[in-house]
Motif scaffolding. Structure first.
Motif: not given
Length: 707
Positions: A573, A612-614, A681, A575, A618-619, A683, A610, A577
């Protein structure tokens, strides 16, 4: 047995020995016994009658009339002693049903002189003699059975203060009447007195009189026979095996009396079934555990032999050395051995006070999440030093508000039995999860007390090891810093020389083209050396400057493209971030993690990145399908400097990556399973969220004044 007798001289000596022992016991009780004892007079009379009875039996024979009368007087005195013990215990209500039994026993015992008188007056016909003998034996058996029942009720209902008084006296009384019951039973079944048992009756009576004297002494009740648990369990096992063999003999003999082919076939079938049953039952650990729990419950005041438990505990913890289990695994085993749990886990808090799996012992099947328990559960364990029984938690029992905080995976794991916190100076060092023992039982107050104390001792061991490890790390860092100082000094000299060469070449080179090439080369070398110096200077500083917005997807694409030439690296992924950090430091940390994943993977097996974001963070996740790592290595070795699993590795890659990310306000988490792979991971806070928080925290900003 009735046909075996001692020679007359030996039999007489045995009776005389009984008379002497009984007389000595009588004198001891009269002179040194506690005068406040309620049974003192009755026991003096009983010992005196026993001495007279043994003396008469030695001279005239045990079947003489005067010897029988003396034995009757002794039994009446013993019954009176039992009644005195009942009345001395203060149980007035229990004396009402006891008095009729005592009176009945006295009346039955008084039938002995009546039967003796009838025997003297009757003719010496064989039929009458045999009938009189059987009646006398039945009278002795009835008196023995009644006395044993009274003794059982006396001791079972005695108060704690009365039991020391009953200890030796009760043993002696039970021994006398049990011997008489055994003797009467054999005599009734065989039709004659058993020779050896009859001749040794006086010696046994004298020994029991000695126990009367021991119990009457002021120091007597404090003398205790305390066999070890190992001896007790082995003795119980031998008794069970002996009972099993006796049952086999009894059943096979009974079948043999029937006769016929059916009886013989049944006998053979029973033997086969009995042998097979013994072969199945004896090696069974579950049956052994049940026997041990049952024996401990009924034979001992406490569940645990604390001396043996402490010795085993210290042996398990101290059994280190090359090739042995780690201290963490030994700690789990030491605690599991106390409750006979077959397996266990050690959970220890991370930097965010979340419990993580550190070590497991004999429990490879249970699935433990990366975060085994949240900080709220850790805080509750630390505050209350709570030993948690999971069966109670599953039933909804709540002692300190722990019910909503207990991790779901522990509730769902039926094998999980108990959790013991490890507290050191009011600080939670870890927690041990114990598996359910093979013999099911519930935890009680004794389990809780012992597990708490053992947990505190284990916490001190683990804390001491952590302190020693910290000192070793500090020492290694000092050595590392000293070495880096020399390296930086040499590189500085080299950079100075190269810079001087570049300056001289710029002034004195004759060939313009050569001069230009040389200048470019030298300046590039100097730039590289300066960059190396800057990076070496950051080791151990824990600081990262020049924080700015970073596009994680763009950074991940660059790292993947850079390393894809040596190993398959796939971006799952990408995206956009944007986080806040230092691009150079973050890229360096990410390269470390991806390179570690490549080293752990088989050739051709891809490494996945990978992004991603929550919403707040961001991770970047780096996932491989390599061999994975043990929980112990993740806990104690992965982020420790100078500890490397690679051949010739320096052991600072993962440590430096974590320190760089931490300096940017982020964190690095790892989840690994042996044989499945590893997930790192990284973060970091989103740049916009950092900006909003900074504006909210700044006082008297223009936007606030307008608002």
């Amino acid at each position: 047995m009735g046909g075996v007798v001692l020679i007359p001289l030996a039999a007489s000596l045995a009776w005389l020995a009984g008379a002497l022992l009984s007389a000595a016991a009588m004198l001891w009780i009269w002179r040194n016994g506690e005068r406040a004892r309620p049974d003192r007079v009755a026991l003096i009379v009983a010992a005196g009658c026993s001495a007279v009875w043994c003396a008469l039996s030695a001279g005239l024979g045990a079947d003489s009339g005067v010897a029988i009368l003396a034995a009757t007087a002794r039994n009446l005195a013993l019954i009176a002693a039992i009644f005195c013990l009942f009345s001395a215990d203060g149980r007035a209500d229990s004396l009402k049903p006891i008095r009729p039994v005592i009176i009945a026993l006295v009346l039955v015992q008084l039938l002995q002189p009546v039967v003796l008188l009838f025997q003297l007056r009757a003719d010496s016909a064989p039929g009458i003699v045999s009938a009189v003998f059987e009646v006398r034996v039945v009278i002795d058996m009835l008196v023995s059975i009644g006395a044993l029942m009274l003794l059982h009720n006396l001791y079972a209902g005695a108060t704690n203060g009365m039991r020391p008084v009953l200890r030796w006296t009760g043993v002696a009384l039970a021994g006398i009447f049990a011997y008489d019951l055994n003797l009467g039973t054999i005599a009734y079944l065989s039709g004659e007195n058993p020779g050896v048992l009859t001749d040794l009756r006086g010696v046994f009576a004298g020994i029991m009189a000695g126990l009367f004297a021991l119990g009457m002494n002021a120091a007597g009740p404090r003398v205790q026979f305390s066999p070890s648990r190992a001896v007790t369990f082995r003795t119980l096992s031998l008794l069970l095996i002996g009972g099993y063999l006796a049952l086999m003999v009894l059943v096979t003999k009974s079948l043999a009396l029937i006769g016929g082919d059916i009886a013989r076939a049944s006998q053979i079938m029973f033997l086969v079934l009995a042998v097979v049953g013994a072969g199945v039952a004896l090696p069974s650990t579950r049956i052994h555990g049940w026997m041990k729990v049952t024996a401990t419950k009924h034979l001992f005041q406490h569940r645990y032999d604390y001396r043996q438990e402490w010795l085993r505990f210290t042996r398990t913890i101290g059994h280190g050395g090359t090739g042995s289990a780690s201290l963490q695994e030994r700690a789990v085993k030491a605690l599991a051995d106390i409750t006979e749990s077959p397996a266990g886990l050690l959970l220890m808090p991370n930097e965010e006070v979340q419990l993580e799996l550190t070590a497991r012992w004999n429990w490879p099947t249970i699935a433990v999440p990366a975060v085994a328990a949240d900080f709220g559960f850790s805080g509750l364990l630390e505050q209350h030093n709570l030993v948690l029984a999971f069966d109670e938690a599953r039933r909804g029992v709540d002692h300190h508000g722990e019910q909503p905080l207990v991790p779901a995976w522990l509730i769902e794991a039926e094998d999980a039995w108990a959790l013991v916190p490890l507290i050191h100076f009011d600080r939670l060092v870890g927690a041990i999860v114990l598996a359910r023992p093979r013999t099911p039982r519930h935890l009680d107050w004794e389990d809780f007390d012992l597990l708490r104390v053992a947990g505190q001792q284990l916490a001190s061991y683990l804390a001491e090891q952590a302190g020693q490890q910290a000192l070793m790390d500090a020492s290694r860092f000092d050595e590392f810093n000293r070495r880096m100082a020399f390296v930086m000094h040499d590189i500085k000299n080299l950079v100075s020389q190269l810079s001087l060469l570049a300056a001289n070449a710029e002034k004195h080179a004759d060939n313009p083209a050569f001069r230009a090439d040389m200048l470019v080369t030298l300046r590039n070398s100097a730039d590289k050396m300066n960059a190396l110096l800057a990076r070496l200077g950051r080791y151990g500083s824990g600081q990262v400057h020049d924080l700015a917005p970073i596009d994680l997807a763009d950074l991940a694409r660059g790292v993947a493209a850079r390393l894809r030439t040596v190993h398959p690296v796939s971006l799952t992924r990408d995206a956009p971030v944007v986080v806040r950090g230092n691009r150079e430091a973050l890229e360096q940390a990410l390269i470390h993690l991806v390179q570690n994943a490549i080293d752990a993977s088989e050739p051709g097996m891809p490494v996945f990145i990978d992004v991603a974001s929550d919403g707040l963070n961001g991770t970047i996740e780096v996932v491989d399908t390599g061999q994975g790592m043990t929980p112990e290595f993740v806990r104690t070795g992965l982020f420790k400097p100078f500890v490397s699993s690679k051949q010739g590795g320096f052991g600072i890659g993962a440590f430096e990556a974590r320190e760089l990310v931490k300096a940017m306000g982020g964190r690095v988490a790892v989840e690994s399973r042996e044989g499945l792979g590893t997930r790192f991971s990284v973060t970091l806070p989103i740049a916009e969220a950092v900006r909003l928080l900074a504006e909210h925290a700044a006082p008297n900003t223009p936007s606030q004044e307008v608002a």
